[in-house]
Design a protein around this motif. Structure first.
Motif, PDB file in Angstrom:
ATOM      1  N   GLN A  18       9.793  10.811   1.391  1.00  0.00           N
ATOM      2  CA  GLN A  18       8.478  10.966   2.025  1.00  0.00           C
ATOM      3  C   GLN A  18       8.679  11.613   3.388  1.00  0.00           C
ATOM      4  N   SER A  19       7.789  12.538   3.729  1.00  0.00           N
ATOM      5  CA  SER A  19       8.008  13.327   4.943  1.00  0.00           C
ATOM      6  C   SER A  19       6.703  13.525   5.706  1.00  0.00           C
ATOM      7  N   GLY A  20       6.806  13.729   6.992  1.00  0.00           N
ATOM      8  CA  GLY A  20       5.632  14.007   7.823  1.00  0.00           C
ATOM      9  C   GLY A  20       4.809  12.763   8.099  1.00  0.00           C
ATOM     10  N   GLY A  21       3.614  12.967   8.637  1.00  0.00           N
ATOM     11  CA  GLY A  21       2.755  11.848   9.026  1.00  0.00           C
ATOM     12  C   GLY A  21       2.372  10.981   7.846  1.00  0.00           C
ATOM     13  N   ALA A  22       2.375   9.671   8.059  1.00  0.00           N
ATOM     14  CA  ALA A  22       2.021   8.739   6.987  1.00  0.00           C
ATOM     15  C   ALA A  22       0.516   8.795   6.727  1.00  0.00           C
ATOM     16  N   THR A  23       0.129   8.432   5.503  1.00  0.00           N
ATOM     17  CA  THR A  23      -1.287   8.357   5.136  1.00  0.00           C
ATOM     18  C   THR A  23      -1.525   7.071   4.347  1.00  0.00           C
ATOM     19  N   ALA A  24      -2.789   6.839   4.006  1.00  0.00           N
ATOM     20  CA  ALA A  24      -3.122   5.647   3.223  1.00  0.00           C
ATOM     21  C   ALA A  24      -2.637   5.772   1.785  1.00  0.00           C
ATOM     22  N   VAL A  25      -2.392   7.012   1.314  1.00  0.00           N
ATOM     23  CA  VAL A  25      -2.099   7.181  -0.116  1.00  0.00           C
ATOM     24  C   VAL A  25      -0.721   7.773  -0.398  1.00  0.00           C
ATOM     25  N   ILE A  26       0.117   7.965   0.615  1.00  0.00           N
ATOM     26  CA  ILE A  26       1.426   8.578   0.366  1.00  0.00           C
ATOM     27  C   ILE A  26       2.310   7.664  -0.489  1.00  0.00           C
ATOM     28  N   ASN A  27       2.106   6.345  -0.380  1.00  0.00           N
ATOM     29  CA  ASN A  27       2.870   5.436  -1.242  1.00  0.00           C
ATOM     30  C   ASN A  27       2.410   5.501  -2.689  1.00  0.00           C
ATOM     31  N   SER A  28       1.163   5.890  -2.895  1.00  0.00           N
ATOM     32  CA  SER A  28       0.670   6.017  -4.261  1.00  0.00           C
ATOM     33  C   SER A  28       1.410   7.159  -4.964  1.00  0.00           C
ATOM     34  N   SER A  29       1.715   8.230  -4.234  1.00  0.00           N
ATOM     35  CA  SER A  29       2.499   9.323  -4.824  1.00  0.00           C
ATOM     36  C   SER A  29       3.921   8.864  -5.137  1.00  0.00           C
ATOM     37  N   LEU A  30       4.502   8.082  -4.229  1.00  0.00           N
ATOM     38  CA  LEU A  30       5.845   7.539  -4.469  1.00  0.00           C
ATOM     39  C   LEU A  30       5.856   6.689  -5.741  1.00  0.00           C
ATOM     40  N   VAL A  31       4.850   5.835  -5.853  1.00  0.00           N
ATOM     41  CA  VAL A  31       4.767   4.952  -7.025  1.00  0.00           C
ATOM     42  C   VAL A  31       4.537   5.779  -8.291  1.00  0.00           C
ATOM     43  N   GLY A  32       3.763   6.860  -8.181  1.00  0.00           N
ATOM     44  CA  GLY A  32       3.564   7.753  -9.325  1.00  0.00           C
ATOM     45  C   GLY A  32       4.884   8.332  -9.813  1.00  0.00           C
ATOM     46  N   VAL A  33       5.719   8.765  -8.867  1.00  0.00           N
ATOM     47  CA  VAL A  33       7.042   9.302  -9.215  1.00  0.00           C
ATOM     48  C   VAL A  33       7.875   8.243  -9.936  1.00  0.00           C
ATOM     49  N   VAL A  34       7.938   7.054  -9.357  1.00  0.00           N
ATOM     50  CA  VAL A  34       8.807   6.012  -9.914  1.00  0.00           C
ATOM     51  C   VAL A  34       8.316   5.586 -11.299  1.00  0.00           C
ATOM     52  N   ARG A  35       7.002   5.398 -11.425  1.00  0.00           N
ATOM     53  CA  ARG A  35       6.466   4.979 -12.733  1.00  0.00           C
ATOM     54  C   ARG A  35       6.737   6.031 -13.809  1.00  0.00           C
ATOM     55  N   GLU A  36       6.464   7.308 -13.482  1.00  0.00           N
ATOM     56  CA  GLU A  36       6.650   8.366 -14.485  1.00  0.00           C
ATOM     57  C   GLU A  36       8.132   8.495 -14.843  1.00  0.00           C
ATOM     58  N   ALA A  37       8.988   8.373 -13.819  1.00  0.00           N
ATOM     59  CA  ALA A  37      10.430   8.491 -14.077  1.00  0.00           C
ATOM     60  C   ALA A  37      10.922   7.332 -14.942  1.00  0.00           C
ATOM     61  N   MET A  38      10.405   6.128 -14.668  1.00  0.00           N
ATOM     62  CA  MET A  38      10.783   4.972 -15.504  1.00  0.00           C
ATOM     63  C   MET A  38      10.333   5.188 -16.945  1.00  0.00           C
ATOM     64  N   GLN A  39       9.075   5.655 -17.078  1.00  0.00           N
ATOM     65  CA  GLN A  39       8.519   5.818 -18.428  1.00  0.00           C
ATOM     66  C   GLN A  39       9.207   6.940 -19.203  1.00  0.00           C
ATOM     67  N   ALA A  40       9.712   7.955 -18.476  1.00  0.00           N
ATOM     68  CA  ALA A  40      10.355   9.083 -19.161  1.00  0.00           C
ATOM     69  C   ALA A  40      11.594   8.621 -19.920  1.00  0.00           C
ATOM     70  N   GLY A  41      12.248   7.594 -19.379  1.00  0.00           N
ATOM     71  CA  GLY A  41      13.373   7.002 -20.103  1.00  0.00           C
ATOM     72  C   GLY A  41      14.653   7.822 -20.076  1.00  0.00           C
ATOM     73  N   VAL A  42      14.680   8.904 -19.304  1.00  0.00           N
ATOM     74  CA  VAL A  42      15.888   9.736 -19.280  1.00  0.00           C
ATOM     75  C   VAL A  42      16.602   9.682 -17.933  1.00  0.00           C
ATOM     76  N   PHE A  43      16.040   8.933 -16.988  1.00  0.00           N
ATOM     77  CA  PHE A  43      16.692   8.869 -15.673  1.00  0.00           C
ATOM     78  C   PHE A  43      17.555   7.614 -15.586  1.00  0.00           C
ATOM     79  N   SER A  44      18.835   7.807 -15.400  1.00  0.00           N
ATOM     80  CA  SER A  44      19.728   6.654 -15.263  1.00  0.00           C
ATOM     81  C   SER A  44      19.648   6.074 -13.854  1.00  0.00           C
ATOM     82  N   GLU A  45      19.267   6.912 -12.897  1.00  0.00           N
ATOM     83  CA  GLU A  45      19.150   6.425 -11.520  1.00  0.00           C
ATOM     84  C   GLU A  45      17.929   7.064 -10.856  1.00  0.00           C
ATOM     85  N   ILE A  46      17.173   6.239 -10.121  1.00  0.00           N
ATOM     86  CA  ILE A  46      16.023   6.729  -9.343  1.00  0.00           C
ATOM     87  C   ILE A  46      16.249   6.289  -7.901  1.00  0.00           C
ATOM     88  N   TRP A  47      16.482   7.258  -7.041  1.00  0.00           N
ATOM     89  CA  TRP A  47      16.823   6.941  -5.652  1.00  0.00           C
ATOM     90  C   TRP A  47      15.699   7.312  -4.693  1.00  0.00           C
TER      91      TRP A  47
END
Lengths: 394, 394
Positions: free
Chosen positions: A9-38
């Motif tokens: 995450q970069s630049g000024g924080a917002t109310a929804v920047i964590n929602s994008s982070l969570v979107g990344v993590v959820r989609e990566a988990m669901q994809a089932g091909v990532f052995s590591e999510i950092w």
């Protein structure tokens, strides 16, 4: 073959920047091909110090809680990475076998991702470098709007209504109110302050976006005119407003302060305006400057903005899986009647270090309101919860 | 015999002052004995100009809308009425046959009502002069708390959580945050900023109520200590904070500005602190100053506060009907376990121009938190909607 992903995450924080982070993590988990999510702590600043945190074992409960927490859970930075840093970052990613690099941020962050993709290409290092849009300034090119904007727009629209009711309550004591808002070089946030305006008497009466230069004389004429008509004045100004000579409309003492990207850090535009109005015209003048609160309010959040922030995070993972690189996720408005957005993408060279300013006709020439076209553009971004409706005795 | 009533709003506007107005009008309508219900425009300032508005024909829909509109629908003033004005006001009330005078306001307004009652008594003029409590400062004596306080307490608690998430997001860029809040001479609002704090790491880390004098050295020691422990600091200060010499903690230029009641108008306490911390300790310091927004947010309103504001308005009408005068409506806490308040009343001579400051043990000696006793006192006032719960990655 298992893949490894890093997100920052970069630049000024917002109310929804964590929602994008969570979107990344959820989609990566669901994809089932990532052995590591950092997660990179403090964006590339932390990555350069090899400061990564494991996100692949987060519970769904924790992810849900993070999505509704304003600010950057990984912490953010404004580190401007020189080319040596880009090379060093590529070394670190290679050593960690990270091939998907997703970075949530605005123009400056897009530039970092763009250069990372280019350097990886020159080296022949396999890397999908994808930028996830995030800026309350709403000034990224190639996307209908930017996650973060809908929520600050809702905050500023409501804050203007609230603050104006204070001025209406004390017209003989404090008839002049200046509200100072963010937006850097673009007037999208200033314009949003008018979204709750339903009649000429309603605030704001004067809008000062940073794209329009303002002379002291013009300011005094504008304020005097509205004051004579209604007995009080509520004006909304960009904190970055400049005069006709291009000088920041702020205390000279503060003009010299520059941040690392060369954007002038200006405090005091509204304060300066109040002092000028009070000394030249007489009526007592006050200002409100919501500061970082306008970016951070989960109470004012746009539910649409929150959902779209997750959506662009998820889309970035799918793009990385598809082998794309050097691109930014975009939002595409599918329909105006019943608002709906899908995601697309843009080349980062079209985005990085560019700005999309507010169209000059979005604010009426006399600064008293926004255009119907701007209203149609911005209202759906505020989400499905309506703005409050306030009453007068009549 | 038909009676005539006048109601006015005085002092700083709040999110719930209209709810008290609506309480008065509804109770007066329901009582069925008032032939006329008048609103004074701009408090006694308008009444002295014979500027009254008829409230007896307002629709229930309009009343409902006004109750959910922040600010003073009648407009307010800070007019300090000298004795000649009090006499003139009594003349105007007599000419209009107004025998019930209800005034919504704080300490200064209570003094106006008290003197009005006294002068009416000396003249033998029939008048029920009742004060309806309203102040976000929560500093009126004789009442458990003041309508307006629960809502600003909720706003400040949430704003502190939001603003702290911004600081946590950028600890290397902007590690020091000062939040400047209202409360005049009392620290009730400062203390409320800690109501969302659940662990020592949570903000606020330092609380500076106006009752405690603060030396520059102490400020620097406090900030340095927290900064070394957590890497960032969120402090909440009263805008009226004074140093150990009793001088306002603000720009010298601004120190001379006084309002009509002799309360110093101080802008710049947090700004001043930031400048001192940055120049003496080094870390970049920012401040948030929500200004009038903290008083005016209907989105942050406490539902309990909104209901109690109507309740005290209604109680004032019943007191007037019972022939009482020279009294203020009070709130009496009936139960702590399942919070419940009823109304009572106090002699205005015990209230007018007095202040109830924050008890010295409400904030811990090191300024790092509030006492459990303060939490038990204040939490129910925030209403039935809980504070948000924010998460960290851990």
């Amino acid at each position: 073959m298992p893949r490894k992903l890093a997100v920052g995450q970069s630049g000024g924080a917002t109310a929804v920047i964590n929602s994008s982070l969570v979107g990344v993590v959820r989609e990566a988990m669901q994809a089932g091909v990532f052995s590591e999510i950092w997660g990179m702590r403090r964006g590339v600043e932390g990555a350069l110090a090899d400061d990564f945190v494991d996100l692949s074992s987060l519970s769904q409960e924790k992810l849900e809680a993070i999505a509704y927490t304003p600010g950057a859970a990984l912490a953010s930075s404004r580190h401007k990475a020189p080319d040596e840093d880009i090379e060093r970052l590529l070394d670190i990613l290679r050593r960690r076998d990270i091939v998907s690099f997703l970075y949530i941020g605005g123009n400056d962050s897009a530039d970092t991702v763009h250069r990372l993709a280019a350097h990886a290409g020159h080296r022949g290092q396999s890397l999908q470098a994808i930028s996830i849009p995030k800026t309350i300034d709403n000034d990224l090119r190639g996307t209908d709007h930017c996650p973060g904007y809908g929520s600050i727009a809702r905050y500023v629209a409501i804050a203007t209504m609230d603050s104006a009711k204070d001025t209406e309550s004390m017209p003989t004591m404090y008839p002049i109110k200046i509200i100072e808002v963010m937006g850097r070089d673009a007037g999208w946030v200033v314009a949003a302050s008018a979204l709750g305006k339903r009649s000429p008497l309603d605030a704001p009466h004067l809008l000062y976006p940073p794209e329009r230069r303002l002379s002291l004389d013009q300011l005094l004429r504008d304020v005097d005119c509205v004051y004579r008509r209604y007995g009080y004045v509520v004006a909304v100004t960009a904190e970055t407003l400049r005069d006709t000579e291009g000088r920041p409309f702020a205390d000279p003492e503060l003009r010299s302060e520059l941040d690392k990207f060369g954007h002038p850090l200006i405090r005091g535009t509204a304060d300066m305006m109040c002092r000028i109005i009070q000394s030249e015209l007489g009526p007592r003048s006050r200002f409100d400057k919501p500061g970082s609160l306008q970016r951070m309010s989960m109470l004012c959040v746009s539910d649409t903005d929150l959902e779209e922030a997750e959506m662009v995070g998820r889309a970035a993972v799918r793009m990385a899986l598809g082998g794309e690189t050097d691109r930014m996720v975009t939002l595409i408005r599918e329909s105006d009647d019943s608002y709906r957005c899908s995601t697309g993408s843009s080349e980062l060279s079209d985005v990085a270090n560019q700005q999309r300013l507010l169209p000059s006709n979005a604010i009426l020439d006399d600064g008293s309101d926004v255009s119907d076209e701007f209203r149609r553009y911005a209202m759906p971004l505020l989400g499905r919860r309506p703005l409050p409706v306030y009453a007068r005795l009549g």
